[in-house]
Scaffold this motif. Structure first.
Motif, PDB file in Angstrom:
ATOM      1  N   ILE A 374       0.849  -1.186   0.000  1.00 40.93           N
ATOM      2  CA  ILE A 374       0.000   0.000   0.000  1.00 40.93           C
ATOM      3  C   ILE A 374       0.887   1.240   0.000  1.00 40.93           C
ATOM      4  O   ILE A 374       1.773   1.384   0.855  1.00 40.93           O
ATOM      5  CB  ILE A 374      -0.934  -0.005   1.222  1.00 40.93           C
ATOM      6  N   VAL A 375       0.655   2.129  -0.984  1.00 41.37           N
ATOM      7  CA  VAL A 375       1.442   3.361  -1.079  1.00 41.37           C
ATOM      8  C   VAL A 375       0.505   4.567  -1.144  1.00 41.37           C
ATOM      9  O   VAL A 375      -0.625   4.472  -1.610  1.00 41.37           O
ATOM     10  CB  VAL A 375       2.387   3.353  -2.310  1.00 41.37           C
ATOM     11  N   MET A 376       1.013   5.719  -0.673  1.00 38.56           N
ATOM     12  CA  MET A 376       0.200   6.930  -0.555  1.00 38.56           C
ATOM     13  C   MET A 376       1.062   8.160  -0.830  1.00 38.56           C
ATOM     14  O   MET A 376       2.287   8.084  -0.759  1.00 38.56           O
ATOM     15  CB  MET A 376      -0.383   7.017   0.860  1.00 38.56           C
ATOM     16  N   ARG A 377       0.409   9.298  -1.103  1.00 38.08           N
ATOM     17  CA  ARG A 377       1.155  10.539  -1.281  1.00 38.08           C
ATOM     18  C   ARG A 377       0.206  11.735  -1.142  1.00 38.08           C
ATOM     19  O   ARG A 377      -1.002  11.575  -1.044  1.00 38.08           O
ATOM     20  CB  ARG A 377       1.830  10.578  -2.656  1.00 38.08           C
ATOM     21  N   GLY A 378       0.790  12.942  -1.151  1.00 42.15           N
ATOM     22  CA  GLY A 378      -0.037  14.152  -1.143  1.00 42.15           C
ATOM     23  C   GLY A 378      -0.098  14.833   0.211  1.00 42.15           C
ATOM     24  O   GLY A 378       0.750  14.645   1.083  1.00 42.15           O
ATOM     25  N   ASN A 379      -1.141  15.651   0.398  1.00 39.63           N
ATOM     26  CA  ASN A 379      -1.279  16.456   1.610  1.00 39.63           C
ATOM     27  C   ASN A 379      -1.448  15.631   2.874  1.00 39.63           C
ATOM     28  O   ASN A 379      -1.230  16.136   3.976  1.00 39.63           O
ATOM     29  CB  ASN A 379      -2.481  17.399   1.472  1.00 39.63           C
ATOM     30  N   GLY A 380      -1.827  14.382   2.711  1.00 43.53           N
ATOM     31  CA  GLY A 380      -2.034  13.519   3.873  1.00 43.53           C
ATOM     32  C   GLY A 380      -0.796  12.767   4.295  1.00 43.53           C
ATOM     33  O   GLY A 380      -0.884  11.865   5.131  1.00 43.53           O
ATOM     34  N   VAL A 381       0.360  13.115   3.766  1.00 46.13           N
ATOM     35  CA  VAL A 381       1.595  12.391   4.069  1.00 46.13           C
ATOM     36  C   VAL A 381       2.633  13.366   4.631  1.00 46.13           C
ATOM     37  O   VAL A 381       2.684  14.537   4.253  1.00 46.13           O
ATOM     38  CB  VAL A 381       2.141  11.685   2.817  1.00 46.13           C
ATOM     39  N   GLY A 404       4.806  -0.133   3.931  1.00 43.65           N
ATOM     40  CA  GLY A 404       5.260  -1.386   4.504  1.00 43.65           C
ATOM     41  C   GLY A 404       4.108  -2.325   4.811  1.00 43.65           C
ATOM     42  O   GLY A 404       4.305  -3.439   5.299  1.00 43.65           O
ATOM     43  N   ASP A 405       2.888  -1.900   4.505  1.00 44.64           N
ATOM     44  CA  ASP A 405       1.701  -2.730   4.705  1.00 44.64           C
ATOM     45  C   ASP A 405       1.352  -3.438   3.403  1.00 44.64           C
ATOM     46  O   ASP A 405       1.464  -2.855   2.322  1.00 44.64           O
ATOM     47  CB  ASP A 405       0.505  -1.879   5.143  1.00 44.64           C
ATOM     48  N   LEU A 406       0.907  -4.661   3.534  1.00 43.54           N
ATOM     49  CA  LEU A 406       0.517  -5.456   2.374  1.00 43.54           C
ATOM     50  C   LEU A 406      -1.004  -5.542   2.296  1.00 43.54           C
ATOM     51  O   LEU A 406      -1.682  -5.715   3.310  1.00 43.54           O
ATOM     52  CB  LEU A 406       1.115  -6.860   2.466  1.00 43.54           C
ATOM     53  N   GLY A 407      -1.524  -5.406   1.099  1.00 40.77           N
ATOM     54  CA  GLY A 407      -2.970  -5.442   0.944  1.00 40.77           C
ATOM     55  C   GLY A 407      -3.371  -5.863  -0.447  1.00 40.77           C
ATOM     56  O   GLY A 407      -2.526  -6.183  -1.289  1.00 40.77           O
ATOM     57  N   VAL A 408      -4.666  -5.847  -0.689  1.00 39.02           N
ATOM     58  CA  VAL A 408      -5.222  -6.170  -2.001  1.00 39.02           C
ATOM     59  C   VAL A 408      -6.151  -5.038  -2.420  1.00 39.02           C
ATOM     60  O   VAL A 408      -6.657  -4.284  -1.572  1.00 39.02           O
ATOM     61  CB  VAL A 408      -5.998  -7.506  -1.986  1.00 39.02           C
TER      62      VAL A 408
END
Length: 531
Positions: A374-381, A404-408
Motif C-alpha cells: 500500500i502506497v500513498m502521497r499528497g497532503n495527507g503524508v 510497509g503494509d501489504l494489501g489487495v
C-alpha cells in the motif's frame, strides 16, 4: 505567500475563529474543570507569550510528556503560536527512550505532567534543556523546574498573530514506535495538519454539537489531528487521562459523548464492559490501528455505535483512507455488511488516493486477491523524517510513500489490508495473512482477542501460531478453536499451536505488540508443545 488572496493554511486559525464564534461555549472538560473557548484561546496565547519569554523561537522544539489533560490540548495551539514545534511524547516510553528523543529533536523545553515525573528522574543528569516545566506539583532532583502556571504570560495587551508565513513549516514532530530500530521523527506541516483536520471533520461527521471523548492519546499522531479538528468546528473536548471502560460509559451518559476515536482493542473492551448498553444519543466511533474484525463491528453496531473505519500511519497524520459506506450495503445481511466495513477503503477527501503496487510500482490487479504494498502521497503524508534524509528518500521511492503494509485492491476500488510485511506468515512458500486468521478466531463466541505470528518450523520454514484471550467466564480449548477455524479457512492457514493467555502485550493506543510475541518465539528456535 505573496498573492493577496492566498492565506497560508494553519490550524491555529481554528482556535482564533472558535473563540470569536463560540466565546462562552464549553470547549474543554476534565472532571470538574471546564473552560470556554474564550478561556481556551486566552491560555494558548498566554502559553505562546510565556514560551517566547523562555527563549522559544522559530522552529525550536518544545516537548510534552503528559496524559490527555487540558494543558496538552492547549499546547497544540500555544506551542506553534510561539513559532515553536510541538513534540508530544508517548507516556509509556522508558526513560532511555525519552532521553534519546529529546536529544534527537534537540528539544529546548520539556513540559512534564506531575504523574510522569518518575520517567524523567533517572535521566535528569542527561537532559540538555533550557527549561523543565512541571504541570502540577513535584520536583526533579538536580533540575531547576518551574511550575506550568508560572510560565503563562497573560499580558493581553501584547497581540498574538494567529497566522503563519510558511504553511509548509513544521508544526509538530511525532516519533514512530521504533520496534525495528531507533524511533524516527515524523514531521507534520501547518498545511498538512489543517487539511487532515478538515478531513477528520468530514469523514467522522462532526458538527458544533460534537462532544468528543479523548480515548485516543493526544501524543499519538497528534491525536489524529483531532485537537485541531474539534476546535475548528466548535465541539467540546472531554479529556480523559487514562482508558477506563466504566468511566467512558459514565461520560457517555453524563456528558452526552457523541464521538470518540479508538483502536479495535478499545472497542472490544467497551463492548464487553459490564456497563455496556445502548445509549439515548448516537455515538460515532472512528477506529483504526489494526483491522477491526467483522465480529467486533457487528457487536458495536448492536449497541448503537456507528463505525467509521479508517487506516493510516504516523507518517500519514494518522488516518489516510476510510471505508466509505455504500447505500446498497444496507440490503445485505449484517455479517456481509460488517465484512465490507472491515476493509480499509479509499483515500480520504484531502488525499491523493491509495494504491496497491508490486515491486516495480505497477498497480496490482483489482481482483481482491493479488497482494501488493500500500502506497500513498499528497497532503495527507508527512514532510519527511527529522535529520534522516536517507530514510526519507527510501520511504518516498518512486514518488509515493511506502507504508510497509501489504494489501489487495478489490474490484470496487476499496483497499483491504492483509498484513504488515513483517507479519505475513510464509509457510512452505504460501503467504498466510495473520489478520485473516485472527478474524476467524475472533468470530468464535468465546474469544475476546487474538494475535497470530509466524513461528519456526523445520519442515515449512514457519507456521502460524495463535495467542488467544477469552471472554470473562468463557472456556474453549485449542482443539475447539482449530476445528472452528478449519470450517472457515484453508487447512494450511489453521494454526498448529494456539495458546490461551490472560492478556496480549499492547501499546498505549491499544495496538497489539506482535514483536514481543515474535521475539520470544524465535529466541533459540525451541520446540513448542502443541495445545
Amino acid at each position: 505567500m505573496s498573492e493577496p488572496n492566498v492565506t497560508a493554511l494553519t490550524p491555529l486559525a481554528f482556535l482564533d475563529r472558535a473563540a470569536k464564534t463560540f466565546p462562552g461555549k464549553t470547549a474543554i472538560v476534565l472532571g470538574g474543570r471546564r473552560a470556554t473557548y474564550s478561556e481556551f484561546a486566552a491560555e494558548a496565547a498566554a502559553l505562546a507569550r510565556g514560551l517566547a519569554r523562555l527563549g522559544v523561537g522559530e522552529q525550536d522544539r518544545v516537548a510534552y510528556l503528559a496524559p490527555n489533560v487540558p494543558e496538552l490540548l492547549v499546547a497544540h495551539f500555544g506551542v506553534p503560536l510561539s513559532k515553536g514545534v510541538l513534540v508530544a511524547l508517548n507516556t509509556r516510553l522508558a526513560s532511555a527512550e525519552i532521553a534519546y528523543i529529546l536529544a534527537h529533536c534537540d528539544a529546548k523545553i520539556l513540559v512534564v505532567h506531575e504523574s510522569l515525573l518518575d520517567s524523567i528522574r533517572p535521566i535528569a543528569g542527561e537532559l540538555r534543556l533550557s527549561t523543565v516545566v512541571v504541570i502540577g506539583a513535584g520536583d526533579i532532583a538536580g533540575v531547576d523546574a518551574v511550575e506550568y502556571r508560572k510560565i503563562l504570560d497573560h499580558n493581553a495587551h501584547e497581540p498574538i498573530d494567529w497566522t503563519v508565513r510558511d504553511e509548509l513549516a513544521t508544526i509538530s514532530i511525532n516519533y514512530t514506535s521504533g520496534t525495528t530500530g531507533r524511533p524516527k521523527g515524523v514531521m507534520y506541516t501547518h498545511r498538512g495538519a489543517y487539511l487532515n483536520a478538515m478531513g477528520e471533520l468530514i469523514h467522522s461527521r462532526h458538527t458544533s454539537g460534537s462532544v468528543y471523548l479523548w480515548t485516543l492519546p493526544m501524543f499519538h499522531c497528534n491525536g489524529w489531528c483531532t485537537p485541531w479538528a474539534i476546535t475548528a468546528i466548535g465541539g467540546t473536548h472531554i479529556c480523559l487521562e487514562a482508558i477506563d471502560s466504566e468511566k467512558i460509559w459514565t461520560l457517555f451518559r453524563t456528558e452526552g459523548g457523541s464521538h470518540f476515536n479508538a483502536a479495535p482493542t478499545v472497542l472490544v473492551m467497551l463492548v464487553n464492559s459490564p456497563s455496556a448498553a445502548a445509549l439515548p444519543q448516537a455515538v460515532t466511533v472512528t477506529t483504526a490501528g489494526a483491522p477491526p474484525s467483522p465480529t467486533i463491528i457487528e457487536q458495536a453496531r448492536v449497541l448503537g455505535f456507528e463505525i467509521i473505519h479508517v487506516y493510516g500511519l504516523t507518517e500519514t497524520y494518522g488516518p489516510y483512507s476510510v471505508c466509505e459506506t455504500q447505500s446498497d450495503w444496507a440490503e445485505l445481511p449484517a455479517t456481509e455488511q460488517a465484512r465490507l466495513a472491515a476493509r480499509q477503503g479509499v483515500g480520504m477527501i484531502h488525499t491523493d488516493g491509495v494504491r496497491v503496487v508490486d515491486k516495480y510500482m505497477t498497480d496490482v490487479p483489482a481482483d481482491g486477491s493479488t497482494i501488493g504494498e500500500i502506497v500513498m502521497r499528497g497532503n495527507g503524508v508527512m514532510k519527511g523524517y527529522l535529520n534522516d534524509p536517507a530514510a526519507t528518500e527510501k520511504a518516498f521511492e518512486g514518488g509515493w510513500f511506502h507504508s510497509g503494509d501489504l494489501g489487495v485492491m478489490h474490484p470496487d476500488g476499496y483497499v483491504e489490508l492483509r498484513d504488515r510485511s513483517k507479519d505475513i506468515v510464509i509457510s512452505g512458500g504460501e503467504n498466510i495473512s495473520s489478520v485473516e486468521v485472527e478474524q476467524v478466531l475472533v468470530s468464535h463466541p468465546a474469544v475476546l482477542e487474538a494475535a497470530v505470528i509466524g513461528v519456526p518450523s523445520e519442515k515449512w520454514g514457519e507456521r502460524p501460531k495463535a495467542f488467544v484471550v477469552t471472554k470473562p467466564n468463557a472456556q474453549v480449548t485449542p482443539d475447539e478453536l482449530r476445528s472452528h477455524a478449519a470450517t472457515r479457512m484453508a487447512k494450511f492457514k489453521v494454526p498448529d499451536v494456539i495458546d490461551v493467555i490472560d492478556a496480549l502485550p499492547k501499546t498505549s493506543t491499544g495496538k497489539i505488540q506482535k514483536f514481543q510475541l515474535r521475539d520470544r518465539e524465535w529466541s533459540g528456535h525451541h520446540t513448542r508443545i502443541q495445545g
